[in-house]
Design an enzyme around this catalytic site. Sequence first.
Site, PDB file in Angstrom:
ATOM      1  N   GLY A  14       0.810  -1.216   0.000  1.00 28.42           N
ATOM      2  CA  GLY A  14       0.000   0.000   0.000  1.00 28.42           C
ATOM      3  C   GLY A  14       0.838   1.258   0.000  1.00 28.42           C
ATOM      4  O   GLY A  14       0.586   2.203  -0.766  1.00 28.42           O
ATOM      5  N   GLU A  33       9.993   4.485   6.922  1.00 28.09           N
ATOM      6  CA  GLU A  33      10.038   3.025   6.994  1.00 28.09           C
ATOM      7  C   GLU A  33      10.859   2.587   8.207  1.00 28.09           C
ATOM      8  O   GLU A  33      11.990   3.027   8.387  1.00 28.09           O
ATOM      9  CB  GLU A  33      10.643   2.452   5.711  1.00 28.09           C
ATOM     10  CG  GLU A  33      11.024   0.991   5.753  1.00 28.09           C
ATOM     11  CD  GLU A  33       9.863   0.078   6.116  1.00 28.09           C
ATOM     12  OE1 GLU A  33      10.020  -0.724   7.064  1.00 28.09           O
ATOM     13  OE2 GLU A  33       8.793   0.181   5.466  1.00 28.09           O
ATOM     14  N   GLY A  84       6.598  -6.231   2.964  1.00 30.76           N
ATOM     15  CA  GLY A  84       6.415  -7.667   2.788  1.00 30.76           C
ATOM     16  C   GLY A  84       6.888  -8.203   1.462  1.00 30.76           C
ATOM     17  O   GLY A  84       7.071  -9.414   1.306  1.00 30.76           O
ATOM     18  N   ALA A  89       6.270 -14.661  -0.890  1.00 27.43           N
ATOM     19  CA  ALA A  89       6.563 -15.763  -1.799  1.00 27.43           C
ATOM     20  C   ALA A  89       6.240 -15.435  -3.256  1.00 27.43           C
ATOM     21  O   ALA A  89       6.060 -16.344  -4.064  1.00 27.43           O
ATOM     22  CB  ALA A  89       5.784 -17.013  -1.361  1.00 27.43           C
ATOM     23  N   VAL A 225       7.715   5.266  13.476  1.00 25.85           N
ATOM     24  CA  VAL A 225       6.755   6.299  13.860  1.00 25.85           C
ATOM     25  C   VAL A 225       6.185   5.959  15.233  1.00 25.85           C
ATOM     26  O   VAL A 225       5.686   4.853  15.453  1.00 25.85           O
ATOM     27  CB  VAL A 225       5.631   6.426  12.816  1.00 25.85           C
ATOM     28  CG1 VAL A 225       4.570   7.424  13.281  1.00 25.85           C
ATOM     29  CG2 VAL A 225       6.212   6.864  11.473  1.00 25.85           C
ATOM     30  N   HIS A 467      -0.459 -13.948   6.704  1.00 25.21           N
ATOM     31  CA  HIS A 467      -1.324 -12.936   6.082  1.00 25.21           C
ATOM     32  C   HIS A 467      -2.269 -12.371   7.120  1.00 25.21           C
ATOM     33  O   HIS A 467      -3.452 -12.719   7.171  1.00 25.21           O
ATOM     34  CB  HIS A 467      -2.093 -13.562   4.913  1.00 25.21           C
ATOM     35  CG  HIS A 467      -1.192 -14.159   3.867  1.00 25.21           C
ATOM     36  ND1 HIS A 467      -1.364 -15.425   3.354  1.00 25.21           N
ATOM     37  CD2 HIS A 467      -0.084 -13.655   3.273  1.00 25.21           C
ATOM     38  CE1 HIS A 467      -0.414 -15.672   2.468  1.00 25.21           C
ATOM     39  NE2 HIS A 467       0.373 -14.603   2.398  1.00 25.21           N
ATOM     40  N   GLY A 500      -2.857  -3.777   4.533  1.00 28.42           N
ATOM     41  CA  GLY A 500      -3.689  -4.942   4.791  1.00 28.42           C
ATOM     42  C   GLY A 500      -4.717  -4.751   5.875  1.00 28.42           C
ATOM     43  O   GLY A 500      -5.723  -5.485   5.912  1.00 28.42           O
TER      44      GLY A 500
END
Length: 539
Positions: A14, A33, A84, A89, A225, A467, A500
């Site tokens: 995202g 990041e 991720g 994978a 953050v 996930h 996510g």
Amino acid sequence: MPDVDVAVIGSGFGGSVAALRLSEKGYRVRVLEAGRRFEDDDFAKTSWDVRRYLWAPGIGCHGVQRIHRLPHVMILAGAGVGGGSLNYANTLYEPGAAFFADPQWPADVRWQDELSPHYATAKRMLGVVEHYPHTGPVERIMRGAAADLGVEDSFRKAPVGVFLGMPGVTVPDPYFDGAGPARTGCTLCGNCMVGCRVGAKNTLMKNYLALAERQGAIIEPMRTVTDVREHPSGGFVVTTQRSGAWFRRDRRTLHAEQVVFAAGTWGTQQLLHRMRASDALPALSGALGRLTRTNSEALDGAVAARVPESAGLADGVAITTSFHVDERTHVENVRYGPGSNLMGALATVLVPGDRGLLRRFGAVVGRVLRHPIRQLRLASLHRWSERGIIALVMQTADNSLTLSLRRRFGRRVLTSAQGHGEPNPTHLPQAHAAVEAIARRMQAETGVRSEARGSWPEVFGIPLTAHFLGGAVISDSPEQGVIDAYHRVWGYPGLHIVDGSAVPANPGVNPSLTITALAERALAHWPERGDRDTRPAQR
């Protein structure tokens, strides 16, 4: 005047979309990041190089693999610039209709149709090869297991985000008319999830983030953050510190007109929960933490007692095939490359999940006592990745957790409780059936005694998921979720969530493509910098 137009917290699927699309629209973008930046040669050679594989910055580990634990699930996640994509994978399935039928989706949008062009854009950007082209022993084993379970018609080769090319041959950017980095063809080494040292994996640093930096976006690695709150003159103050620092934390503040949360489900939820608890963002929806999803997932597998001669179980990209055990249960093979055996420490005897803890633990002990030599060989980490097949099992089942904060050792940490829908499963009978079929086919293929395997967390009633989703989900109102149909936080339209944690249901497939498509749609609705915002105002 704010320091930047948009601060993006996180650089996964995202956050990378936000960085590129907003930079293209003329916004001044800063990406914050928590993880480090990797060049191809910086990744660990195998998972035993824990300092470059695992993420635990407080003790000097700055790798790509995060591991988190809640009372109801153990979570595997990513870390680093590219999120991720560094350790996933490369598997990019589009979910089926059941995912879009969940009632949590805002009702005034036909979501499957609405997202269709954005899935197409995401596939183009991520370089999806629709069907993995190679066939080896693992692919034959998986097809055979599907046939044995009576579901061979559901078997397929996986869509993968890898530059296959000529193995080991570097060529100029093949995806973006020369605007992206040079790429090297995949060597099928199997170490996609440790970090691709070849340069074949289509990580976000090879597409979205590389292009965003060319557009002027600034990426700051190793910045965690710690606080987001409204600025008195408008916009938001974002506070960061050096990741993992015990002392000399180098705290900094950044004034941003708007903020995009994209720190992954764990990172975004943790930050938002703390901001609400501290009254930094007191108007956050009370639905925060609800509908946290695990993709109804299990990680089991099959392993041989010794390395089959020339079997090549570790050769290929990480995930290459899948089949459906039933209409809502999806099974994929997963591999690590030779030498990457660390995750094998999580494996143990496959035990019946419908028993209590003592009986499950007793089943492990009983199996070891009955067959000590065999179990010692099966449990050995020596060449583990070359002896087995991991089965990643996912469901579209409607189950969830509710996350909240609790105090532990003087700190606020996330905890979980069973949420809406079915109870979050501690085991999946369909997974057990699948790995038993895979083990039988493995033994037939290799000629070496093989056995289905579970995991230690599962023995203790804690499933594994790669996930972790939801908890700040898209919704029709602040009573039902945390963000609106345009991914703006209810009550704070200058805050946005595009990772996510916005996903409202279990997709039953790897969610990376869906997160990317949702982000593409959300960012497509942003106006060009300086233009009038045509999105409807929040109710």
